[in-house]
Design a protein around this motif. Structure first.
Motif, PDB file in Angstrom:
ATOM      1  N   ARG A   1       1.958  -4.606  -0.711  1.00  0.00           N
ATOM      2  CA  ARG A   1       1.925  -4.139  -2.098  1.00  0.00           C
ATOM      3  C   ARG A   1       0.544  -4.383  -2.708  1.00  0.00           C
ATOM      4  NH1 ARG A   1       4.846  -0.802  -5.311  1.00  0.00           N
ATOM      5  NH2 ARG A   1       6.810  -1.756  -4.673  1.00  0.00           N
ATOM      6  N   LEU A   2      -0.038  -5.535  -2.391  1.00  0.00           N
ATOM      7  CA  LEU A   2      -1.379  -5.836  -2.890  1.00  0.00           C
ATOM      8  C   LEU A   2      -2.396  -4.844  -2.333  1.00  0.00           C
ATOM      9  CD1 LEU A   2      -3.253  -7.848  -4.437  1.00  0.00           C
ATOM     10  CD2 LEU A   2      -3.507  -9.062  -2.253  1.00  0.00           C
ATOM     11  N   LEU A   3      -2.325  -4.584  -1.024  1.00  0.00           N
ATOM     12  CA  LEU A   3      -3.278  -3.674  -0.390  1.00  0.00           C
ATOM     13  C   LEU A   3      -3.097  -2.251  -0.896  1.00  0.00           C
ATOM     14  CD1 LEU A   3      -5.508  -3.097   1.630  1.00  0.00           C
ATOM     15  CD2 LEU A   3      -3.783  -3.048   3.448  1.00  0.00           C
ATOM     16  N   SER A   4      -1.867  -1.790  -0.971  1.00  0.00           N
ATOM     17  CA  SER A   4      -1.625  -0.426  -1.467  1.00  0.00           C
ATOM     18  C   SER A   4      -2.021  -0.302  -2.935  1.00  0.00           C
ATOM     19  CB  SER A   4      -0.159  -0.033  -1.281  1.00  0.00           C
ATOM     20  OG  SER A   4       0.702  -0.816  -2.097  1.00  0.00           O
ATOM     21  N   GLY A   5      -1.798  -1.380  -3.701  1.00  0.00           N
ATOM     22  CA  GLY A   5      -2.193  -1.364  -5.105  1.00  0.00           C
ATOM     23  C   GLY A   5      -3.693  -1.260  -5.278  1.00  0.00           C
ATOM     24  N   PHE A   6      -4.441  -1.814  -4.334  1.00  0.00           N
ATOM     25  CA  PHE A   6      -5.903  -1.711  -4.351  1.00  0.00           C
ATOM     26  C   PHE A   6      -6.345  -0.304  -3.949  1.00  0.00           C
ATOM     27  CE2 PHE A   6     -10.180  -2.451  -2.616  1.00  0.00           C
ATOM     28  CZ  PHE A   6     -10.736  -3.241  -3.611  1.00  0.00           C
ATOM     29  N   LEU A   7      -5.742   0.227  -2.883  1.00  0.00           N
ATOM     30  CA  LEU A   7      -6.153   1.515  -2.337  1.00  0.00           C
ATOM     31  C   LEU A   7      -5.699   2.707  -3.179  1.00  0.00           C
ATOM     32  CD1 LEU A   7      -5.423   0.854   1.451  1.00  0.00           C
ATOM     33  CD2 LEU A   7      -7.651   0.908   0.330  1.00  0.00           C
ATOM     34  N   ARG A   8      -4.779   2.481  -4.103  1.00  0.00           N
ATOM     35  CA  ARG A   8      -4.279   3.592  -4.901  1.00  0.00           C
ATOM     36  C   ARG A   8      -5.333   4.114  -5.881  1.00  0.00           C
ATOM     37  NH1 ARG A   8       0.243   1.674  -9.126  1.00  0.00           N
ATOM     38  NH2 ARG A   8      -0.002   3.860  -9.715  1.00  0.00           N
ATOM     39  N   TYR A   9      -6.332   3.281  -6.186  1.00  0.00           N
ATOM     40  CA  TYR A   9      -7.361   3.695  -7.134  1.00  0.00           C
ATOM     41  C   TYR A   9      -8.456   4.457  -6.396  1.00  0.00           C
ATOM     42  CZ  TYR A   9      -4.921   0.774 -10.417  1.00  0.00           C
ATOM     43  OH  TYR A   9      -3.943   0.243 -11.222  1.00  0.00           O
ATOM     44  N   GLU A  10      -8.869   5.554  -6.983  1.00  0.00           N
ATOM     45  CA  GLU A  10      -9.808   6.468  -6.329  1.00  0.00           C
ATOM     46  C   GLU A  10     -11.088   5.763  -5.893  1.00  0.00           C
ATOM     47  OE1 GLU A  10     -11.926  10.822  -7.176  1.00  0.00           O
ATOM     48  OE2 GLU A  10     -10.604   9.901  -8.673  1.00  0.00           O
TER      49      GLU A  10
END
Length: 272
Positions: A219-228
């Motif tokens: 969740r932490l990694l996906s939350g980081f990668l979700r931003y352009e």
């Protein structure tokens, strides 16, 4: 096992108030103030939120939130008959957040102090309210902080590994899973990372098992990668760095494959 939350912290007192065909009840942090007096002050904030008289932050079908004075007020509307029926057999989310915040603070983690957890019975409908201290004016969540020019991809990622991950490992070792480790739910204050939005938090009496830790890290990694700004970051390399850093902090080795699989699943849900 999960903590059994049946007793309020000693600084909270329960109160009830019935007026104008509405019934309020809940728990307030009183100090030297009478529960009834503190309760009325909190009810005024809740009523202002219902009427849209606060500085509104969010207004959605299920949730509304606003700022009033030094307080952050969150409303759980519980639309629909099934949600209202189910609510009658459990504590509301406001109480859940109150207890989760207390557990976080006991393990040394930072989160805004809960001031009150209230419920309003109006007709056949129940509304839940959580009231906490608001964050300082100069405090921003990481999704906004990372937009600063001083943060490029590498510096933001290094910050995440060096400043944020140790705090996450700390609550994991204390048996707490945040449940929604997105950048918008993490903030920096006086050089330390704090946590907000504890709606999905779970608290256990033993350190988290590895599968739960892997879900949190994904969740932490996906939350980081979700931003352009960060989407060019390689998932495989990032997951490798993440598990190495996490193991260094708490001597727990997670599966890179599990984290990557979960991360891709979460990003697919966001259509990224």
């Amino acid at each position: 096992m999960r903590y059994c939350f049946t007793q309020l912290p000693p600084e909270f007192q329960r109160f009830e108030l019935a007026e104008n065909s509405m019934f309020w009840r809940g728990a307030v942090r009183c100090g030297k103030t009478l529960p009834s007096e503190a309760g009325r002050e909190m009810i005024k904030l809740c009523s202002d939120l219902l009427n849209g008289d606060l500085q509104m932050i969010k207004a959605r079908p299920k949730i509304a939130a606003g700022i009033g004075g030094n307080f952050f007020v969150k409303l759980y509307k519980l639309p629909g008959i099934p949600a209202q029926i189910f609510r009658r057999f459990r504590y509301g989310r406001a109480f859940h957040c109150l207890w989760a915040a207390e557990v976080l603070q006991k393990c040394g983690a930072m989160t805004p102090q809960v001031v009150a957890a209230l419920e309003l019975h109006r007709g056949r409908h129940i509304y839940d309210f959580l009231i906490t201290e608001k964050l300082p004016e100069d405090c921003r969540t990481l999704n906004y902080s990372f937009q600063d020019q001083k943060f490029n991809v590498k510096s933001a990622w290094d910050f995440l590994m060096e400043k944020v991950l140790p705090e996450i490992a700390n609550i994991h070792n204390a048996g707490v899973a945040h449940g929604d480790l997105n950048l918008r739910n993490l903030y920096l204050l006086s050089g330390k990372t704090g946590f907000i939005d504890l709606d999905s938090a779970t608290c256990n009496s033993a350190p988290l098992d590895i599968p739960t830790r892997e879900k949190e890290l994904a969740r932490l990694l996906s939350g980081f990668l979700r931003y352009e700004k960060f989407r060019d970051l390689d998932i495989d390399n990032s997951a490798s760095e993440l598990i190495v850093a996490y193991k260094t902090i708490c001597q727990i080795e997670c599966s890179k494959e599990s984290i990557i699989r979960r991360t891709n699943y979460l990003l697919d849900r966001l259509h990224i």
